[in-house]
Design a protein around this motif. Structure first.
Motif, mmCIF file in Angstrom:
data_model
loop_
_atom_site.group_PDB
_atom_site.id
_atom_site.type_symbol
_atom_site.label_atom_id
_atom_site.label_comp_id
_atom_site.label_asym_id
_atom_site.label_seq_id
_atom_site.Cartn_x
_atom_site.Cartn_y
_atom_site.Cartn_z
ATOM 1 N N ILE A 154 -4.789 -1.215 1.886
ATOM 2 C CA ILE A 154 -5.532 0.027 2.158
ATOM 3 C C ILE A 154 -4.946 0.736 3.371
ATOM 4 O O ILE A 154 -4.790 1.971 3.366
ATOM 5 N N THR A 202 -5.934 -7.331 1.412
ATOM 6 C CA THR A 202 -6.437 -6.117 0.766
ATOM 7 C C THR A 202 -6.569 -4.994 1.790
ATOM 8 O O THR A 202 -6.196 -3.843 1.516
ATOM 9 N N GLY A 219 0.819 -1.213 0.000
ATOM 10 C CA GLY A 219 0.000 0.000 0.000
ATOM 11 C C GLY A 219 0.850 1.259 0.000
ATOM 12 O O GLY A 219 0.558 2.219 -0.726
ATOM 13 N N LYS A 262 -6.228 1.054 -6.994
ATOM 14 C CA LYS A 262 -5.183 0.551 -6.096
ATOM 15 C C LYS A 262 -5.728 -0.602 -5.248
ATOM 16 O O LYS A 262 -5.040 -1.625 -5.067
ATOM 17 N N THR A 263 -6.944 -0.456 -4.763
ATOM 18 C CA THR A 263 -7.562 -1.511 -3.966
ATOM 19 C C THR A 263 -7.719 -2.779 -4.810
ATOM 20 O O THR A 263 -7.463 -3.883 -4.326
#
Length: 178
Positions: free
Chosen positions: A127, A123, A76, A91-92
């Motif tokens: 984030i 994930t 991230g 991006k996620t």
């Protein structure tokens, strides 16, 4: 916008850190340090998110949940730095896909289960890395200053992780992973 020499150098360091991180991640998650574990011949698929929470409380492994989140925080951070123009949801999706393919390859190679809970936690870790980067940018005032802090921490973390992995592989620590 024209990039400065310092910005180009910082980007190069971040790219090297990202590649190093991905190689270490693959070595840890897919090649299991080059060690054959007894569970590696089993193939399991879990498509029920957080199943262990509602089936049996004794199956919940908080350290594993935390590690699954933390192991993706660097992704991230590095993604937030190098691909700042990408939308948050893109991006996620990248974090999700990297985790999905790692889980898929663990299943295909018989080195672990395909677990949707791990994908969700990984994930979430990506984030969290984006959120930490946002905080660092606010704290240090500019993207470049925050990037330099992340790079220094990334260099330190990468060196320490490699040292730990080498010492584990050589059985030179009081803990064993086999």
């Amino acid at each position: 916008m024209h990039k400065t020499q310092k910005s180009i150098q910082a980007d190069l360091i971040t790219k090297i850190l990202l590649i190093s991180y991905l190689l270490i991640l693959i070595w840890i998650l897919l090649f299991k340090f080059g060690v054959q574990f007894s569970y590696m011949s089993e193939r399991n698929i879990n498509l029920s998110p957080f199943r262990e929470f509602y089936t049996s409380a004794e199956n919940v492994d908080p350290p594993q949940i935390i590690l699954n989140i933390l192991i993706f925080v660097p992704l991230g951070l590095y993604t937030g730095i190098l691909f700042s123009k990408l939308h948050f949801f893109t991006k996620t999706a990248l974090f999700f896909l990297v985790s999905f393919f790692i889980e898929l390859f663990q299943y295909i190679l018989k080195i672990g289960a395909f677990d949707i809970t791990d994908i969700i936690n990984n994930t979430a870790g990506g984030i969290l890395g984006l959120l930490i980067l946002k905080f660092l940018i606010l704290l240090f005032g500019t993207h470049l200053k925050a990037q330099k802090v992340v790079n220094w921490l990334g260099i330190l973390g990468t060196v320490l992780m490699l040292l730990l992995l080498i010492l584990l592989k050589l059985n030179m620590l009081p803990i064993r992973y086999q």
